[in-house]
Design a protein around this motif. Structure first.
Motif, short mmCIF file in Angstrom:
data_model
loop_
_atom_site.label_atom_id
_atom_site.label_comp_id
_atom_site.label_asym_id
_atom_site.label_seq_id
_atom_site.Cartn_x
_atom_site.Cartn_y
_atom_site.Cartn_z
N VAL A 181 44.52 32.37 38.09
CA VAL A 181 44.42 33.65 38.09
C VAL A 181 42.94 34.25 37.69
O VAL A 181 42.37 33.50 36.92
N TYR A 182 42.75 35.29 38.28
CA TYR A 182 41.38 35.84 38.03
C TYR A 182 41.59 37.35 37.82
O TYR A 182 42.03 38.06 38.89
N HIS A 183 41.19 37.83 36.57
CA HIS A 183 41.19 39.40 36.49
C HIS A 183 39.81 39.89 36.56
O HIS A 183 38.90 39.39 35.66
N ALA A 184 39.57 40.91 37.09
CA ALA A 184 38.27 41.72 37.11
C ALA A 184 38.79 43.17 36.90
O ALA A 184 39.63 43.75 37.20
N SER A 185 37.67 43.85 35.96
CA SER A 185 37.87 45.27 35.57
C SER A 185 36.59 46.14 35.30
O SER A 185 35.62 45.44 35.08
N ILE A 186 36.70 47.34 35.68
CA ILE A 186 35.59 48.23 35.43
C ILE A 186 35.99 49.08 34.11
O ILE A 186 37.17 49.49 34.17
N GLU A 187 35.35 48.89 33.02
CA GLU A 187 35.81 49.66 31.89
C GLU A 187 34.73 50.56 31.30
O GLU A 187 33.52 50.39 31.45
N THR B 267 26.95 51.69 40.06
CA THR B 267 26.30 50.09 40.02
C THR B 267 27.51 49.34 39.63
O THR B 267 27.51 48.10 40.06
N ALA B 268 28.21 49.69 38.54
CA ALA B 268 29.22 48.78 38.07
C ALA B 268 30.39 48.59 39.32
O ALA B 268 30.82 47.45 39.54
N ARG B 269 30.46 49.52 40.03
CA ARG B 269 31.46 49.69 41.31
C ARG B 269 30.91 48.38 42.27
O ARG B 269 31.57 47.64 42.85
N ARG B 270 29.71 48.45 42.44
CA ARG B 270 29.03 47.48 43.59
C ARG B 270 29.21 46.16 42.93
O ARG B 270 29.62 44.95 43.53
N ILE B 271 28.98 46.00 41.51
CA ILE B 271 29.09 44.59 40.93
C ILE B 271 30.73 44.04 41.15
O ILE B 271 30.91 42.90 41.33
N PHE B 272 31.42 45.01 40.77
CA PHE B 272 32.92 44.85 40.78
C PHE B 272 33.36 44.33 42.12
O PHE B 272 33.97 43.58 42.26
N GLU B 273 33.03 45.05 43.04
CA GLU B 273 33.40 44.83 44.62
C GLU B 273 32.86 43.44 45.04
O GLU B 273 33.51 42.59 45.64
#
Length: 356
Positions: A20-26, A59-65
């Motif tokens: 499993v792999y979880h990623a998030s913007i916080e 920036t966070a959104r680009r890294i997350f995507e």
């Protein structure tokens, strides 16, 4: 500040692997951070961050995507069944092919198989494992995870010049493909045949290709005298190592827990490790999995001709030996990022420890 948190959970299931792999913007300190957690489903997960300090939301959104896209390209899916998208036309789709992986042997075991006529020997190249599949006018590469990857145009063109459909297995270095096995030919699966038969069919397919061609068959040595002679010659020119295969064995995908019908002896020592710190002056800290904990094994300088890896990247490191206490790497050299190795494979059991 407006809460603009976002998260994604991705899954991968193949054979005994269930990850499993979880990623998030916080939100964090007036900005946003991108965090991740990964590991075997149901076990304690390893965690980290892709942002050393809070950044703006765009920036966070680009890294997350990018992070989520990279994991999907390696076969992870949004559904918790982990079933890959078999019919996607995108790069990174599951190919339906998996290679036979080799266990490492020591000098004593190598001496035994050199003397055994049932085992043949080939040179191990310092390249990237690759399977090449040609069906009609379509040619594609498949990495050791079984995922479709990009293929250099010269190799693809050379494959189109060969007759019929086939699946080849080998190592790629630059624009040259060193082939050591033929897995299928014109729709006939050859994997249950003995390696001697598969190698004979391979020689019939590409045996007329010149040594300077983009695709060439790897030489195979059979007698004890030839194996010993070539082993000494390869050591003398500082080659990567050698591979031994049972002449009578079928092709079995995956890696056995120990032994097997395909083995490798490495003349140089390398380890796959995970980047856990980014240091100043083009240096990264790397760690290995020890049980469920990450164990730091030292820092390695990033050569000027390479980009600095990101946190969480898997990198290949050549080293002289590892310390008996803590496993610190001596004289490490960064070889590059590995996109065909998962973090869960980066375990301390890989290490060659300094003799006491």
């Amino acid at each position: 500040m407006e809460n603009r948190a976002e998260s994604a959970s991705l899954y991968f299931k193949s054979g005994s692997s269930d990850k499993v792999y979880h990623a998030s913007i916080e939100s964090a300190e007036g900005g946003f951070v991108v965090t991740y957690a990964y590991g075997r489903r149901g076990a304690t997960l390893s965690t980290g961050t892709k942002t050393k300090a809070p950044v703006d939301h765009a920036t966070a959104r680009r890294i997350f995507e990018k992070l989520v896209s990279d994991k999907r390209s390696k076969g992870y899916t949004d559904g918790d069944t982990g079933t890959p998208y078999l019919h996607s036309d995108k790069a990174g789709r599951v190919s339906g092919l998996l290679p036979q992986l080799l266990n490492v042997i020591d000098e004593r075991e190598a001496a035994r198989v050199v003397a055994d006529p049932q085992w043949v020997m080939q040179e191990k190249f310092d390249g990237r494992r690759l399977m090449l599949r040609k069906i009609g006018a379509v040619v594609e590469g498949v990495n050791k995870l079984g995922l479709v990857v990009s293929l250099s145009a010269p190799i693809a063109a050379a494959a189109l010049d060969l007759p019929g459909d086939f699946v080849l297995d080998g190592e790629v270095i630059g624009d040259r493909f060193h082939v050591f096995d033929l897995l299928s030919r014109d729709g006939t699966d050859l994997r249950e045949q003995a390696y001697s038969d598969r190698y004979g069919a391979l020689a019939a397919l590409i045996g007329s290709v010149s040594p300077s061609a983009r695709i060439g068959a790897v030489d195979c040595w059979t007698s004890a005298f030839d194996k010993a002679d070539r082993l000494n010659a390869l050591r003398a020119r500082n080659a990567e190592g050698v591979v031994f295969k049972r002449w009578d064995a079928p092709y079995r995908q995956g890696r056995p827990n120990s032994g097997g019908t395909q083995l490798k002896l490495k003349f140089v020592t390398t380890v796959s490790a995970v980047v856990t710190t980014i240091n100043q002056q083009r240096s990264v800290g790397v760690s290995l999995l020890n049980g469920e904990d990450w164990q730091a094994v030292g820092n390695v300088t990033v050569p000027a001709n390479q980009n600095v890896p990101q946190l969480g990247d898997v990198v290949e490191v050549r080293y002289l030996y590892a310390g008996l206490v803590g496993g610190a790497l001596y004289q490490p050299v960064l070889l590059g990022v590995r996109d065909d190795v998962e973090p869960a494979e980066c375990v301390v059991a890989q290490l060659k420890l300094k003799a006491s």
